[in-house]
Scaffold this motif. Structure first.
Motif, mmCIF file in Angstrom:
data_model
loop_
_atom_site.group_PDB
_atom_site.id
_atom_site.type_symbol
_atom_site.label_atom_id
_atom_site.label_comp_id
_atom_site.label_asym_id
_atom_site.label_seq_id
_atom_site.Cartn_x
_atom_site.Cartn_y
_atom_site.Cartn_z
ATOM 1 N N GLU A 129 0.631 -1.377 -0.006
ATOM 2 C CA GLU A 129 0.029 -0.028 0.095
ATOM 3 C C GLU A 129 0.921 1.124 -0.025
ATOM 4 O O GLU A 129 0.624 2.266 -0.501
ATOM 5 N N VAL A 130 1.948 1.175 0.753
ATOM 6 C CA VAL A 130 3.062 2.248 0.337
ATOM 7 C C VAL A 130 3.287 2.621 -0.658
ATOM 8 O O VAL A 130 3.431 3.835 -1.296
ATOM 9 N N LEU A 131 3.576 1.672 -1.631
ATOM 10 C CA LEU A 131 4.066 1.717 -3.002
ATOM 11 C C LEU A 131 3.020 2.241 -3.917
ATOM 12 O O LEU A 131 3.217 3.117 -4.817
ATOM 13 N N ARG A 132 1.641 1.708 -3.550
ATOM 14 C CA ARG A 132 0.664 2.478 -4.453
ATOM 15 C C ARG A 132 0.372 3.792 -3.897
ATOM 16 O O ARG A 132 -0.031 4.407 -5.169
ATOM 17 N N CYS A 133 0.410 4.027 -2.859
ATOM 18 C CA CYS A 133 0.316 5.499 -2.610
ATOM 19 C C CYS A 133 1.300 6.230 -3.138
ATOM 20 O O CYS A 133 1.016 7.287 -3.607
ATOM 21 N N VAL A 134 2.801 6.038 -3.098
ATOM 22 C CA VAL A 134 3.788 6.683 -3.785
ATOM 23 C C VAL A 134 3.286 6.818 -5.385
ATOM 24 O O VAL A 134 3.536 7.739 -5.977
ATOM 25 N N ALA A 135 2.978 5.766 -5.902
ATOM 26 C CA ALA A 135 2.801 5.573 -7.335
ATOM 27 C C ALA A 135 1.846 6.599 -7.887
ATOM 28 O O ALA A 135 1.715 7.337 -8.896
ATOM 29 N N ARG A 136 0.670 6.662 -6.858
ATOM 30 C CA ARG A 136 -0.334 7.751 -7.066
ATOM 31 C C ARG A 136 0.043 8.931 -7.164
ATOM 32 O O ARG A 136 -0.392 9.849 -7.892
ATOM 33 N N LYS A 137 0.836 9.326 -6.200
ATOM 34 C CA LYS A 137 1.527 10.592 -6.107
ATOM 35 C C LYS A 137 2.323 11.223 -7.384
ATOM 36 O O LYS A 137 2.420 12.098 -7.833
ATOM 37 N N VAL A 138 3.249 10.102 -7.558
ATOM 38 C CA VAL A 138 4.060 10.281 -8.731
ATOM 39 C C VAL A 138 3.232 10.612 -9.929
ATOM 40 O O VAL A 138 3.501 11.225 -10.863
ATOM 41 N N GLY A 139 2.083 9.709 -10.098
ATOM 42 C CA GLY A 139 1.162 9.883 -11.414
ATOM 43 C C GLY A 139 0.481 11.314 -11.438
ATOM 44 O O GLY A 139 0.644 11.796 -12.459
ATOM 45 N N VAL A 140 0.332 11.896 -10.192
ATOM 46 C CA VAL A 140 -0.380 13.436 -10.119
ATOM 47 C C VAL A 140 0.861 14.246 -10.533
ATOM 48 O O VAL A 140 0.803 15.244 -11.130
ATOM 49 N N PHE A 141 2.202 14.054 -10.212
ATOM 50 C CA PHE A 141 3.330 14.896 -10.199
ATOM 51 C C PHE A 141 3.605 14.837 -12.112
ATOM 52 O O PHE A 141 3.863 16.062 -12.409
ATOM 53 N N LEU A 142 3.618 13.813 -12.527
ATOM 54 C CA LEU A 142 4.083 13.559 -13.909
ATOM 55 C C LEU A 142 2.732 14.358 -14.952
ATOM 56 O O LEU A 142 3.242 14.867 -15.886
ATOM 57 N N GLY A 143 1.582 14.373 -14.187
ATOM 58 C CA GLY A 143 0.468 14.917 -14.876
ATOM 59 C C GLY A 143 0.753 16.463 -15.187
ATOM 60 O O GLY A 143 0.021 17.190 -16.081
#
Length: 400
Positions: A129-143
């Motif tokens: 879940e930590v990795l999924r949370c980080v990945a979602r934040k990275v997705g917003v960042f790359l947007g």
């Protein structure tokens, strides 16, 4: 989040073949010495002019190289030479560094210039879940960068990394066999490259830092964890099996270590250990390395002594490692170095007093400063691009 990634082409004349090797050679010399004319590229790589011209055209089509719209006058007689350079306007690499307390992610150009980066507290909970949370934040960042072609995500982390299978073990975080690559790829839709954080930082130095032209280099890192990496001839040494460790390098302190010994490096210099000593000494109410530095700057003698002792331990550790490896260059990185410039002289003094070699050698501090974690994570992916450009970004249809 799903992003368009150019498909790789497998085969002899494309990815993995002679053409890709030639393209990698051209990219590497331009990274190290560019911008360069085609003739200069041919001299550096020993490739023929027709080969250089074809590969440069392909790399321009891929967005990896570019020519200036208004080429400078060179003063040469005859046909003007037009330099080519890495294209910093199209392709970008994302990097994610997961630390014990802080997670950093950023976006880099092909030249190793950070376009942007963000830091967040490392999320708590089960590793998946930590990795999924980080990945979602990275997705917003790359947007925020729709005009960039993102070639993937580099993940750098401490502990043990199984690069081939994409698995992580991290003792301080309590992670064992975590399928990090699969999780990040599922959430972001981007290919993911894993690496240990110290090898990734050493890679950043080899690609874009002081170690680019060094025959041999030792990279030393200290923050919450400690580590070292060695490169010879521009190639990072990677031993078999698990990564090496300097956590228990004896540096002569009186600090007890959970391993049962006294004076191990990591428990002597890590941010948490140092700030906890300050709490026990009555300097701080709670462990916080920034507060400790502020109190020392304000003139607190005990705080200054604690930070000086850490600097001396760091210097001794660097000297011990340098004497074993005897490299042309030593690069120091990590916030224990870059966030404490007032104590660099103490590091150098302890280093000079400890080394047994007659020449103290060249010791320098990383140019990446506090951005080293984000840049390191990007660098692991960029190294893949420079080694196998067609495998990472594909080959244009008209060039296959």
């Amino acid at each position: 989040m799903t992003r368009r990634v150019l498909s790789a082409v497998r085969g002899g004349s494309g990815a993995g073949g002679v053409r890709e090797g030639n393209a990698a050679a051209i990219l590497s010399v331009i990274r190290a010495y560019g911008p360069l004319s085609r003739r200069a590229i041919a001299r550096h790589t020993s490739l023929s002019m027709p080969t250089v011209s074809r590969q440069v055209s392909t790399l321009i089509d891929l967005g990896l190289l570019s020519e200036p719209s208004d080429p400078p006058l060179t003063g040469e007689v005859g046909r003007p030479t037009v330099p080519v350079d890495l294209n910093s306007n199209v392709i970008a690499a994302c990097g994610v560094h997961i630390g014990v307390t802080t997670t950093t992610y950023g976006l880099s150009t092909l030249r190793g210039e950070l376009l942007d980066s963000e830091r967040i507290p490392t999320p708590q909970g089960a590793p998946e879940e930590v990795l999924r949370c980080v990945a979602r934040k990275v997705g917003v960042f790359l947007g925020n960068w729709p005009e960039r072609r993102i070639i993937g995500i580099g993940l750098a982390i401490g502990g043990q990394v199984d690069v081939e299978r994409g698995l992580l073990d991290h003792g301080p975080l309590g992670w064992r066999g975590v399928p990090a690559r699969v999780i990040l790829e599922e959430v972001t839709g981007l290919p993911v490259h894993l690496d240990g954080h110290v090898p990734a930082m050493a890679t950043a130095e080899l690609l874009f830092g002081e170690a680019t032209h060094a025959r041999s280099a030792l990279y030393f890192y200290a923050r919450e964890m400690v580590g070292a990496a060695v490169a010879v001839g521009g190639v990072l040494h990677r031993g078999p099996g698990q990564s090496g460790s300097i956590a228990h390098l004896p540096v002569g302190s009186d600090v007890p270590c959970p391993c049962g010994r006294t004076g191990c490096l990591e428990v002597t210099v890590s941010e948490r250990a140092v700030s906890e000593r300050a709490v026990r000494a009555g300097v701080l109410d709670r462990p916080d390395i920034r507060s400790l530095r502020s109190v020392a700057e304000a003139g607190d003698v005990t705080a200054h002594r604690i930070l000086t002792e850490r600097a001396h331990a760091l210097g001794r550790a660097v000297a011990l490692l340098r004497d074993v490896v005897n490299p042309d260059l030593v690069v120091l990185g990590g916030q224990a170095i870059t966030d404490a410039p007032a104590y660099l002289d103490a590091v150098y003094d302890a280093y000079a007093r400890t080394t047994a070699l007659p020449d103290a050698g060249l010791v320098t501090v990383t140019r990446f400063g506090p951005d080293v974690q984000a840049m390191a994570a990007c660098a692991g992916l960029l190294a893949q691009l420079y080694e196998r450009p067609f495998s990472v970004v594909g080959v244009p249809e008209n060039r296959r």
